[in-house]
Design a protein around this motif. Structure first.
Motif, PDB file in Angstrom:
ATOM      1  N   ASP A 143     111.779   0.019  23.570  1.00 55.68           N
ATOM      2  CA  ASP A 143     110.229  -0.262  23.788  1.00 55.68           C
ATOM      3  C   ASP A 143     109.939  -1.813  24.406  1.00 55.68           C
ATOM      4  O   ASP A 143     109.026  -2.259  24.556  1.00 55.68           O
ATOM      5  N   ALA A 144     111.026  -2.608  24.322  1.00 55.17           N
ATOM      6  CA  ALA A 144     111.022  -3.959  24.800  1.00 55.17           C
ATOM      7  C   ALA A 144     110.999  -4.066  26.099  1.00 55.17           C
ATOM      8  O   ALA A 144     110.746  -4.878  27.034  1.00 55.17           O
ATOM      9  N   VAL A 145     111.460  -3.063  26.809  1.00 56.78           N
ATOM     10  CA  VAL A 145     111.676  -2.968  28.303  1.00 56.78           C
ATOM     11  C   VAL A 145     111.113  -1.745  28.979  1.00 56.78           C
ATOM     12  O   VAL A 145     111.120  -1.651  30.216  1.00 56.78           O
ATOM     13  N   THR A 146     110.402  -0.879  28.405  1.00 52.91           N
ATOM     14  CA  THR A 146     109.826   0.079  29.002  1.00 52.91           C
ATOM     15  C   THR A 146     108.518   0.161  28.498  1.00 52.91           C
ATOM     16  O   THR A 146     108.029  -0.181  27.433  1.00 52.91           O
ATOM     17  N   SER A 147     107.264   0.731  29.467  1.00 51.58           N
ATOM     18  CA  SER A 147     105.904   0.853  28.940  1.00 51.58           C
ATOM     19  C   SER A 147     105.743   2.093  28.475  1.00 51.58           C
ATOM     20  O   SER A 147     106.612   3.159  28.661  1.00 51.58           O
ATOM     21  N   SER A 148     104.606   2.338  27.687  1.00 55.82           N
ATOM     22  CA  SER A 148     104.231   3.630  26.997  1.00 55.82           C
ATOM     23  C   SER A 148     103.488   4.499  28.269  1.00 55.82           C
ATOM     24  O   SER A 148     103.424   3.951  29.036  1.00 55.82           O
ATOM     25  N   GLY A 149     103.332   5.816  27.808  1.00 58.61           N
ATOM     26  CA  GLY A 149     102.605   6.709  28.711  1.00 58.61           C
ATOM     27  C   GLY A 149     101.286   6.198  29.127  1.00 58.61           C
ATOM     28  O   GLY A 149     100.825   6.208  30.534  1.00 58.61           O
ATOM     29  N   SER A 150     100.586   5.510  28.325  1.00 59.40           N
ATOM     30  CA  SER A 150      99.084   4.953  28.797  1.00 59.40           C
ATOM     31  C   SER A 150      99.355   3.678  29.232  1.00 59.40           C
ATOM     32  O   SER A 150      98.445   3.036  29.913  1.00 59.40           O
ATOM     33  N   GLY A 151     100.410   2.709  29.114  1.00 61.93           N
ATOM     34  CA  GLY A 151     100.792   1.575  29.388  1.00 61.93           C
ATOM     35  C   GLY A 151      99.944   0.784  28.559  1.00 61.93           C
ATOM     36  O   GLY A 151      99.808  -0.772  28.678  1.00 61.93           O
ATOM     37  N   LEU A 152      99.078   0.980  27.431  1.00 61.03           N
ATOM     38  CA  LEU A 152      98.473   0.119  26.638  1.00 61.03           C
ATOM     39  C   LEU A 152      98.765   0.415  25.096  1.00 61.03           C
ATOM     40  O   LEU A 152      97.988   0.060  24.301  1.00 61.03           O
ATOM     41  N   ASP A 153     100.063   0.689  24.890  1.00 58.48           N
ATOM     42  CA  ASP A 153     100.418   0.806  23.470  1.00 58.48           C
ATOM     43  C   ASP A 153     100.120  -0.365  22.644  1.00 58.48           C
ATOM     44  O   ASP A 153     100.543  -1.288  23.185  1.00 58.48           O
ATOM     45  N   ALA A 173     112.140  -3.233  15.229  1.00 57.37           N
ATOM     46  CA  ALA A 173     113.217  -3.946  15.871  1.00 57.37           C
ATOM     47  C   ALA A 173     112.870  -5.004  16.808  1.00 57.37           C
ATOM     48  O   ALA A 173     113.443  -5.975  16.773  1.00 57.37           O
ATOM     49  N   TYR A 174     111.859  -4.720  17.687  1.00 51.97           N
ATOM     50  CA  TYR A 174     111.243  -5.506  18.734  1.00 51.97           C
ATOM     51  C   TYR A 174     110.580  -6.650  18.006  1.00 51.97           C
ATOM     52  O   TYR A 174     111.040  -7.762  18.412  1.00 51.97           O
ATOM     53  N   ALA A 175     109.926  -6.541  16.925  1.00 51.86           N
ATOM     54  CA  ALA A 175     109.349  -7.395  16.196  1.00 51.86           C
ATOM     55  C   ALA A 175     110.333  -8.488  15.918  1.00 51.86           C
ATOM     56  O   ALA A 175     110.244  -9.782  15.734  1.00 51.86           O
ATOM     57  N   ASP A 176     111.426  -7.915  15.040  1.00 51.74           N
ATOM     58  CA  ASP A 176     112.348  -8.702  14.212  1.00 51.74           C
ATOM     59  C   ASP A 176     113.041  -9.474  15.481  1.00 51.74           C
ATOM     60  O   ASP A 176     113.480 -10.713  15.344  1.00 51.74           O
ATOM     61  N   LEU A 177     113.390  -8.905  16.481  1.00 47.14           N
ATOM     62  CA  LEU A 177     113.911  -9.578  17.543  1.00 47.14           C
ATOM     63  C   LEU A 177     113.278 -10.960  18.104  1.00 47.14           C
ATOM     64  O   LEU A 177     113.760 -11.717  18.598  1.00 47.14           O
ATOM     65  N   GLU A 211     109.739 -13.845   9.341  1.00 44.52           N
ATOM     66  CA  GLU A 211     110.181 -12.423   8.882  1.00 44.52           C
ATOM     67  C   GLU A 211     109.164 -11.800   7.856  1.00 44.52           C
ATOM     68  O   GLU A 211     108.946 -10.581   8.017  1.00 44.52           O
ATOM     69  N   LYS A 212     108.591 -12.553   6.934  1.00 44.11           N
ATOM     70  CA  LYS A 212     107.447 -12.031   5.961  1.00 44.11           C
ATOM     71  C   LYS A 212     106.373 -11.536   6.674  1.00 44.11           C
ATOM     72  O   LYS A 212     105.648 -10.551   6.311  1.00 44.11           O
ATOM     73  N   LEU A 213     105.944 -12.168   7.710  1.00 47.01           N
ATOM     74  CA  LEU A 213     104.688 -11.619   8.407  1.00 47.01           C
ATOM     75  C   LEU A 213     105.016 -10.434   9.108  1.00 47.01           C
ATOM     76  O   LEU A 213     104.083  -9.510   9.109  1.00 47.01           O
ATOM     77  N   VAL A 214     106.287 -10.327   9.750  1.00 45.55           N
ATOM     78  CA  VAL A 214     106.630  -9.006  10.234  1.00 45.55           C
ATOM     79  C   VAL A 214     106.694  -7.750   9.341  1.00 45.55           C
ATOM     80  O   VAL A 214     106.162  -6.795   9.356  1.00 45.55           O
ATOM     81  N   LYS A 215     107.285  -8.181   8.189  1.00 47.38           N
ATOM     82  CA  LYS A 215     107.371  -7.016   7.047  1.00 47.38           C
ATOM     83  C   LYS A 215     106.024  -6.527   6.498  1.00 47.38           C
ATOM     84  O   LYS A 215     105.874  -5.546   6.320  1.00 47.38           O
ATOM     85  N   ASP A 216     105.053  -7.637   6.502  1.00 40.48           N
ATOM     86  CA  ASP A 216     103.842  -7.399   5.915  1.00 40.48           C
ATOM     87  C   ASP A 216     102.991  -6.505   6.614  1.00 40.48           C
ATOM     88  O   ASP A 216     102.070  -6.005   6.273  1.00 40.48           O
ATOM     89  N   HIS A 217     103.289  -6.838   8.174  1.00 41.10           N
ATOM     90  CA  HIS A 217     102.515  -5.873   8.880  1.00 41.10           C
ATOM     91  C   HIS A 217     103.301  -4.762   9.725  1.00 41.10           C
ATOM     92  O   HIS A 217     102.800  -4.436  10.929  1.00 41.10           O
TER      93      HIS A 217
END
Length: 222
Positions: free
Chosen positions: A149-159, A165-169, A186-192
């Motif tokens: 998902d870091a290198v491809t768009s979604s079907g709508s292009g507005l996901d 995994a991408y957030a952690d990266l 890291e805590k921000l990502v986990k909480d969201h």
């Protein structure tokens, strides 16, 4: 003859009354009732799933957007976008992973086939950019760490969401660019991070807008 005219007039008047009644019921009463119920029971969803920050509407939790303005005033730099968590590439891939160019009028996929040389090259370029953008002193991203998902768009292009995994990266970049500790980010990502809907539908996800609002609030407290 007179009876025929009378019957016709009566039928026309009946039809007109039916038209007026149905117009009022379906064109006025029904919409007002539905709108009232929606506002009373599902106000946020009925109004577009608005997300607010500092009392102002800053977007919708259902629609992705770009993040390229300075996170704090006085930090106007060419790489201001690197201060934020970034979403999926949208409306085709830009020259780098940060330039997502979300535009509502251009919603849609690239329509490129899986074996398209253009798409393959775009994905390769996007992966190289993700590696470069998210590698900071003391932390180097490898190509194998980059999720799809870091290198491809979604079907709508507005996901509006990205994978955990991408957030952690992006955690180490966010920490370095905003003078935060890795543990804080890291805590921000986990909480969201939200799990599967009803426990089995879809995949775990992170809403980028809500995550960035929390990041902004955290940076403001410094």
């Amino acid at each position: 003859m007179n009876n025929s005219i009378t019957n016709t007039a009566r039928l026309l008047w009946a039809g007109l009354r039916a038209l007026l009644v149905l117009t009022v019921v379906t064109g006025v009463v029904y919409p007002l009732v539905v709108t009232g119920v929606a506002q009373a029971a599902f106000s946020n969803k009925a109004n577009g799933s608005e997300v607010k920050s500092d009392g102002k509407v800053v977007g919708s939790s259902l629609i992705g957007q770009s993040y390229n303005l300075p996170l704090k005033k006085g930090q106007e730099t060419p790489d201001a976008a690197l201060q934020w968590f970034q979403g999926r590439p949208a409306n085709g891939l830009g020259s780098n992973s940060i330039n997502t160019q979300y535009k509502l009028l251009l919603s849609g996929a690239t329509n490129l086939s899986a074996d398209s040389k253009v798409l393959i090259q775009q994905v390769k370029d996007a992966k190289a950019a993700v590696v470069k953008d998210n590698s900071v002193p003391g932390y180097t991203v490898t190509p194998s760490q980059v999720p799809a998902d870091a290198v491809t768009s979604s079907g709508s292009g507005l996901d509006p969401d990205i994978s955990p995994a991408y957030a952690d990266l992006q955690v180490h970049r966010i920490a370095a660019k905003n003078n935060l500790s890795v543990a804080q980010v890291e805590k921000l990502v986990k909480d969201h991070t939200d799990g599967r809907t009803l426990g089995f539908i879809g995949e775990p996800r992170v809403n980028v807008l809500e995550l960035n609002i929390a990041l902004k609030d955290l940076v403001a407290k410094k």
